[in-house]
Design a protein around this motif. Structure first.
Motif, mmCIF file in Angstrom:
data_model
loop_
_atom_site.group_PDB
_atom_site.id
_atom_site.type_symbol
_atom_site.label_atom_id
_atom_site.label_comp_id
_atom_site.label_asym_id
_atom_site.label_seq_id
_atom_site.Cartn_x
_atom_site.Cartn_y
_atom_site.Cartn_z
ATOM 1 N N UNK A 77 -10.562 -17.101 -4.189
ATOM 2 C CA UNK A 77 -11.784 -16.251 -4.122
ATOM 3 C C UNK A 77 -11.179 -15.482 -2.585
ATOM 4 N N UNK A 78 -10.866 -13.875 -3.029
ATOM 5 C CA UNK A 78 -10.448 -13.871 -1.852
ATOM 6 C C UNK A 78 -11.198 -12.243 -0.928
ATOM 7 N N UNK A 79 -12.109 -13.266 -0.333
ATOM 8 C CA UNK A 79 -13.290 -12.307 0.735
ATOM 9 C C UNK A 79 -12.271 -11.357 2.032
ATOM 10 N N UNK A 107 -3.427 -4.629 -3.639
ATOM 11 C CA UNK A 107 -3.119 -4.100 -5.127
ATOM 12 C C UNK A 107 -3.381 -4.805 -5.406
ATOM 13 N N UNK A 108 -3.359 -4.594 -7.004
ATOM 14 C CA UNK A 108 -2.872 -5.645 -8.023
ATOM 15 C C UNK A 108 -1.707 -5.200 -8.256
ATOM 16 N N UNK A 109 -0.742 -6.213 -8.799
ATOM 17 C CA UNK A 109 0.456 -5.246 -9.876
ATOM 18 C C UNK A 109 0.373 -6.335 -10.980
ATOM 19 N N UNK A 110 0.530 -5.472 -12.158
ATOM 20 C CA UNK A 110 -0.408 -5.781 -13.368
ATOM 21 C C UNK A 110 0.948 -6.294 -13.930
ATOM 22 N N UNK A 111 1.209 -7.922 -15.209
ATOM 23 C CA UNK A 111 2.318 -7.571 -15.843
ATOM 24 C C UNK A 111 2.096 -7.565 -16.937
ATOM 25 N N UNK A 135 -1.989 -10.753 -7.120
ATOM 26 C CA UNK A 135 -2.606 -9.960 -6.137
ATOM 27 C C UNK A 135 -1.999 -9.595 -4.852
ATOM 28 N N UNK A 136 -1.821 -8.624 -4.382
ATOM 29 C CA UNK A 136 -0.845 -9.128 -2.823
ATOM 30 C C UNK A 136 -2.561 -8.262 -1.670
ATOM 31 N N UNK A 137 -2.128 -9.513 -0.906
ATOM 32 C CA UNK A 137 -2.994 -9.244 0.481
ATOM 33 C C UNK A 137 -2.851 -9.523 1.180
ATOM 34 N N UNK A 138 -3.521 -9.318 2.736
ATOM 35 C CA UNK A 138 -3.081 -9.361 4.199
ATOM 36 C C UNK A 138 -4.185 -10.318 4.389
#
Length: 535
Positions: A37-39, A141-145, A153-156
């Motif tokens: 979970x990314x919040x 952003x999300x890089x879909x296969x 899923x790219x996140x900071x």
């Protein structure tokens, strides 16, 4: 927080109610599933001054208590809900001189008033204890296969750009709507209402607004109106008052901008001035506590749609990140319940090696059809809100439709059974057509009704047999044959209810058009309501 591993079965964007309940639902069915979970917001969050969406109705309450396993928390740490309650006071300075619509006793199917901060903190803590990884992070952003490989899923997080591989990605990011924005799925709906809300660090009890003995006891001998989701209504607007277990009170204004522009109440001080003009009894109750305001938020065009919410490409959207209608009847958690149940089913089937190519669009069709059907309940209806006679019967109709159709099917586990929806498709279409006609009939009635200022009265929903019966029916668990029979019986009951309402109204207003088949009037089952409303 636990440092994340490299690959997950499911990554959930957003650690609010929709994402947290989905994670708990998934792990209760499959303890080995790996969830991240990314919040964006650090946890734990503040109680009270956090999010709105505190009022549950039957589907959402059942989902939280039974499907997600939160019943003990709801009973011990939240408040019981004494139904939805509506006041039509026409700006009067005394609450007992208007029309009140509500319960004198609880209906069988329970509801709850939930402090969202308290609930979400409980969920987050319980999930980390069973191995769900919860990170404070901002998703980029999300890089879909393009094939069967995991998505990225790219996140900071902690100032560092990171990435997680995940077979499934579910967006529960609320109004940030990460996937809707990235995939250009925004869909406007023709229901342009605005809202503003705030929390006050004090108990605002409706029961204390009047000392008249008869008024106090007509809703039951125990002073518990304050446990209702209380609505104050006028032409073009309504105001909510919701108690929270933390001792605060949630207050919100929702209005049609054609009658009440957002600029009139988009700041705390202007909102209090607006309340003083339109709902002076509430404004007076708030005034001693105005320094205890805990938050304030205003949103333009609170309702929104989404072109696609479930994909066979192993992504999904839930909660406000996808669709939101109108908070009048508190349906927000219902839509979380339906979406999460469908998403959980899709993920389970995929993990079992089964194709979801047909399943995903079928679930989506059911979900979005229910959403757009429900839009009819609210669309162009705000001008009616100051008319106690029209609205008191609209509530009867809207409740009956909800308990007869979507609630009945949800309680019996049919939201993930497209075949059952196909079997009853003719009856569903009958209800859709009938509801469109009834909502238009109510608008037409309001346009010609000149007796809107009805004398003081209490419309006791608990005394309306069709409502008690339909609510009680939600406790029955039916096999497919029995459920088909119950649904078809409900369609007949709704036809009869429409006949009862329209025939009585047209005795007074014969100019209102009603071309539906007359049906079988219900035999004076609404006489008490008609009498209270001078019909």
């Amino acid at each position: 927080m636990i440092a994340p591993s490299e690959t997950y079965d499911v990554t959930i964007i957003g650690g609010g109610l929709s994402g947290l309940t989905l994670a708990r639902q998934l792990i209760s069915k499959d303890p080995d599933i790996r969830i991240l979970i990314l919040e964006k917001r650090p946890h734990p969050v503040d109680e009270a001054a956090f999010k709105v969406g505190e009022s549950t109705i039957e589907v959402g309450a059942y989902y939280l208590a039974e499907e997600v396993g939160l019943k003990k928390h709801l009973v011990d740490q939240q408040l019981p809900k004494f139904g939805l309650r509506f006041f039509f006071n026409n700006g009067k300075e005394s609450i007992q001189h208007g029309i009140e619509v509500g319960l004198s006793e609880f209906f069988p199917a329970p509801g709850y008033q939930v402090d969202r901060g308290r609930l979400e903190n409980h969920l987050a803590e319980s999930l980390t204890q069973v191995g769900v990884e919860f990170l404070t992070a901002q998703v980029k952003r999300v890089e879909f296969a393009s094939d069967d490989d995991p998505h990225t899923v790219h996140y900071l997080a902690d100032g560092v750009d990171r990435a997680a591989k995940s077979r499934w990605v579910v967006d529960g990011s609320g109004r940030m709507a990460i996937l809707k924005r990235q995939l250009n799925l925004k869909e406007d709906i023709d229901h342009q209402i605005n809202a503003a809300w705030f929390r006050i660090g004090a108990d605002i009890h409706v029961d204390d607004w009047c000392q008249d003995h008869c008024w106090r006891e007509r809703a039951g001998k125990v002073a518990r109106r304050w446990l209702s989701t209380n609505h104050m209504l006028g032409r073009g607007y309504w105001v909510w008052i919701i108690p929270l277990a933390s001792g605060s009170t949630s207050i919100g204004i929702v209005a049609d901008p054609r009658l009440h522009p957002l600029s009139d109440f988009n700041r705390f001080d202007s909102a209090l001035d607006w309340l003083d003009q339109h709902e002076p009894v509430l404004a007076e109750a708030i005034e001693p506590h105005r320094e205890k305001v805990q938050d304030f938020k205003a949103i333009k065009r609170i309702g929104h749609g989404c072109k696609e919410v479930f994909s066979a490409r192993r992504w999904a959207i839930t909660g406000e990140a996808g669709v939101f209608l109108d908070p009048l009847y508190s349906p927000g958690i219902d839509y979380i319940a339906m979406a999460n149940t469908m998403i959980c089913s899709l993920i389970q089937h995929d993990r079992a090696g089964m194709s979801i190519e047909l399943m995903a669009p079928r679930y989506q069709g059911i979900f979005l059809n229910l959403f757009h059907d429900n839009l009819q309940t609210y669309q162009d209806q705000y001008p009616l809100f100051g008319n106690a006679r029209v609205m008191s019967l609209k509530y009867v109709w809207d409740y009956a439709l909800y308990w007869s159709f979507p609630a009945l099917l949800y309680f019996n586990g049919k939201m993930t059974d497209p075949m059952f929806f196909s079997i009853i498709s003719d009856e569903i279409e009958t209800l859709r057509t009938l509801n469109r006609k009834m909502q238009k009939f109510l608008r037409d009635w309001d346009s010609v009704d000149s007796s809107q200022d009805v004398a003081s009265a209490f419309v006791d929903q608990h005394g309306i047999e069709i409502l008690k019966q339909l609510n009680s029916d939600l406790r029955d668990r039916l096999d497919d044959d029995a459920l088909q029979m119950r649904f078809r019986r409900n369609v007949g009951m709704l036809k009869d209810l429409a006949a009862e309402i329209t025939s009585r109204v047209r005795q007074l207003q014969p100019s209102i058009n009603w071309d539906e088949e007359p049906g079988s009037p219900m035999g004076h089952r609404l006489d008490g309501v008609f009498s209270a409303l001078n019909l």
